[in-house]
Design a protein around this motif. Structure first.
Motif, PDB file in Angstrom:
ATOM      1  N   THR A  62      -6.916  -1.287  10.946  1.00  0.00           N
ATOM      2  CA  THR A  62      -6.512   0.132  11.536  1.00  0.00           C
ATOM      3  C   THR A  62      -5.156   0.304  11.126  1.00  0.00           C
ATOM      4  OG1 THR A  62      -5.870  -1.061  13.666  1.00  0.00           O
ATOM      5  CG2 THR A  62      -7.861   0.129  13.817  1.00  0.00           C
ATOM      6  N   LYS A  63      -4.451  -0.484  10.876  1.00  0.00           N
ATOM      7  CA  LYS A  63      -3.093  -0.549  10.059  1.00  0.00           C
ATOM      8  C   LYS A  63      -3.130   0.131   8.826  1.00  0.00           C
ATOM      9  CE  LYS A  63       0.495  -3.406  10.736  1.00  0.00           C
ATOM     10  NZ  LYS A  63       1.336  -4.398  10.703  1.00  0.00           N
ATOM     11  N   TYR A  77      -6.822  11.001  -3.586  1.00  0.00           N
ATOM     12  CA  TYR A  77      -8.236  10.335  -3.235  1.00  0.00           C
ATOM     13  C   TYR A  77      -7.937   8.807  -3.245  1.00  0.00           C
ATOM     14  CZ  TYR A  77     -13.295  10.462  -2.442  1.00  0.00           C
ATOM     15  OH  TYR A  77     -14.403   9.976  -1.872  1.00  0.00           O
ATOM     16  N   ILE A  78      -8.162   7.900  -2.225  1.00  0.00           N
ATOM     17  CA  ILE A  78      -8.119   6.600  -2.577  1.00  0.00           C
ATOM     18  C   ILE A  78      -9.531   5.889  -2.408  1.00  0.00           C
ATOM     19  CG2 ILE A  78      -7.228   4.777  -1.173  1.00  0.00           C
ATOM     20  CD1 ILE A  78      -4.841   6.384  -0.424  1.00  0.00           C
ATOM     21  N   LEU A  86       0.822  -1.295   0.133  1.00  0.00           N
ATOM     22  CA  LEU A  86      -0.045   0.041  -0.015  1.00  0.00           C
ATOM     23  C   LEU A  86       0.888   1.371  -0.061  1.00  0.00           C
ATOM     24  CD1 LEU A  86      -2.643   1.430   0.099  1.00  0.00           C
ATOM     25  CD2 LEU A  86      -2.660   1.035   2.489  1.00  0.00           C
ATOM     26  N   LYS A  87       2.043   1.348   0.750  1.00  0.00           N
ATOM     27  CA  LYS A  87       2.614   2.277   0.771  1.00  0.00           C
ATOM     28  C   LYS A  87       3.515   2.493  -0.486  1.00  0.00           C
ATOM     29  CE  LYS A  87       6.318   4.700   3.611  1.00  0.00           C
ATOM     30  NZ  LYS A  87       7.372   5.177   2.296  1.00  0.00           N
ATOM     31  N   HIS A  88       3.859   1.530  -0.993  1.00  0.00           N
ATOM     32  CA  HIS A  88       4.555   1.626  -2.265  1.00  0.00           C
ATOM     33  C   HIS A  88       3.869   2.029  -3.374  1.00  0.00           C
ATOM     34  CE1 HIS A  88       6.807  -0.105  -5.798  1.00  0.00           C
ATOM     35  NE2 HIS A  88       5.606  -0.237  -6.486  1.00  0.00           N
ATOM     36  N   ILE A 118      -2.937   4.946   5.090  1.00  0.00           N
ATOM     37  CA  ILE A 118      -3.659   6.003   4.304  1.00  0.00           C
ATOM     38  C   ILE A 118      -3.507   7.477   4.909  1.00  0.00           C
ATOM     39  CG2 ILE A 118      -5.781   6.825   3.180  1.00  0.00           C
ATOM     40  CD1 ILE A 118      -6.700   3.728   2.986  1.00  0.00           C
ATOM     41  N   ASP A 119      -3.447   7.423   6.181  1.00  0.00           N
ATOM     42  CA  ASP A 119      -3.118   8.867   6.753  1.00  0.00           C
ATOM     43  C   ASP A 119      -4.154   9.850   6.394  1.00  0.00           C
ATOM     44  OD1 ASP A 119      -1.627  10.323   8.456  1.00  0.00           O
ATOM     45  OD2 ASP A 119      -0.443  10.846   7.106  1.00  0.00           O
TER      46      ASP A 119
END
Length: 255
Positions: A150-151, A127-128, A116-118, A156-157
């Motif tokens: 939750t992680k 927007y996600i 996901l971070k990648h 996504i922050d």
């Protein structure tokens, strides 16, 4: 003399009786009990003082964000059916749609790898849209799934996001309600009760049914029930997403 005394005595008694009756029927204080009445349609009384706890908040109409967004749309195999119609909407509304379809994926692998971070670092989305849960409809380890959810949200922050639920083909064991608990109803498109034609596996909607599904999602994305509504008007032509990334079920994810 005796007669005068009797008259005075009677007058004194009369005054005492009148005073007694006056005191008896004089209220010590005046109490007014107010009852709530239906005042719909009437002009408000601006002189009335209403306690704060009696005021019912009025729903406000949200302003649709007309920005041209870079959208990251990721999830499991359900994204495959949606991405075609989603590409139509994105292009015609000025958005760039980047899709990541990881077959067989779930909240576990998206939370516990750097995948996901990648993709957030790669596309820098504004927007996600998440589409996950189809492979977790019947799980029993909900406390673990809660940790995964939750992680993901933490990764996504602060980026505006929404989550599209799987279109259940059977009642789930709690994954939908668990996701709603953490993302909120205004960031969750609940697909559980949609009547969609299914493919041969009886789980995935057909491509035509998935297009109808996406039409419903688009209405919600631009509507007042969404936390962050964006421009998503009905497209007049067919368009492809800006990019499509596909991963097989045995993909281990990025570090």
């Amino acid at each position: 003399m005796i007669k005068d005394c009797r008259v005075k005595t009677l007058l004194i008694l009369l005054i005492a009786v009148v005073a007694t009756f006056a005191y008896a029927y004089m209220p010590e204080e005046v109490t007014i009990t107010l009852k709530r009445i239906d005042v719909s349609g009437l002009a408000p009384d601006t002189t009335a003082v209403v306690p704060a706890q009696e005021v019912t908040p009025v729903d406000t109409v949200k302003t649709v964000d007309t920005s041209n967004h870079c959208i990251l749309f990721f999830g499991d195999s359900m994204t495959e059916g949606l991405l075609r119609r989603f590409g139509d909407y994105a292009e015609e509304n000025g958005h760039q749609l980047n899709v990541v379809c990881w077959y067989g994926s779930n909240t576990d692998v998206w939370a516990n790898t750097g995948t996901l971070k990648h993709y957030i670092d790669k596309y820098k989305p504004t927007y996600i849209v998440v589409c996950l849960g189809g492979n977790e409809l019947f799980v029993r380890d909900l406390p673990k799934r809660e940790n995964y959810i939750t992680k993901m949200i933490a990764t996504i922050d602060t980026i505006p996001f929404v989550w599209i639920s799987p279109p259940n083909w059977k009642p789930d064991t709690g994954i939908n309600d668990l996701i709603i608990k953490h993302v909120g109803k205004d960031r969750y498109f609940d697909s559980r009760y949609l009547e969609l034609k299914r493919g041969k596996d009886h789980m995935h909607p057909t491509f035509s049914a998935a297009a109808i599904w996406m039409d419903s999602i688009a209405v919600w994305l631009r509507g007042n029930d969404t936390a962050h509504p964006i421009r998503m008007e009905v497209p007049k032509a067919s368009h492809k997403p800006a990019s499509i990334n596909v991963h097989a079920p045995d993909f281990k994810g990025y570090d």
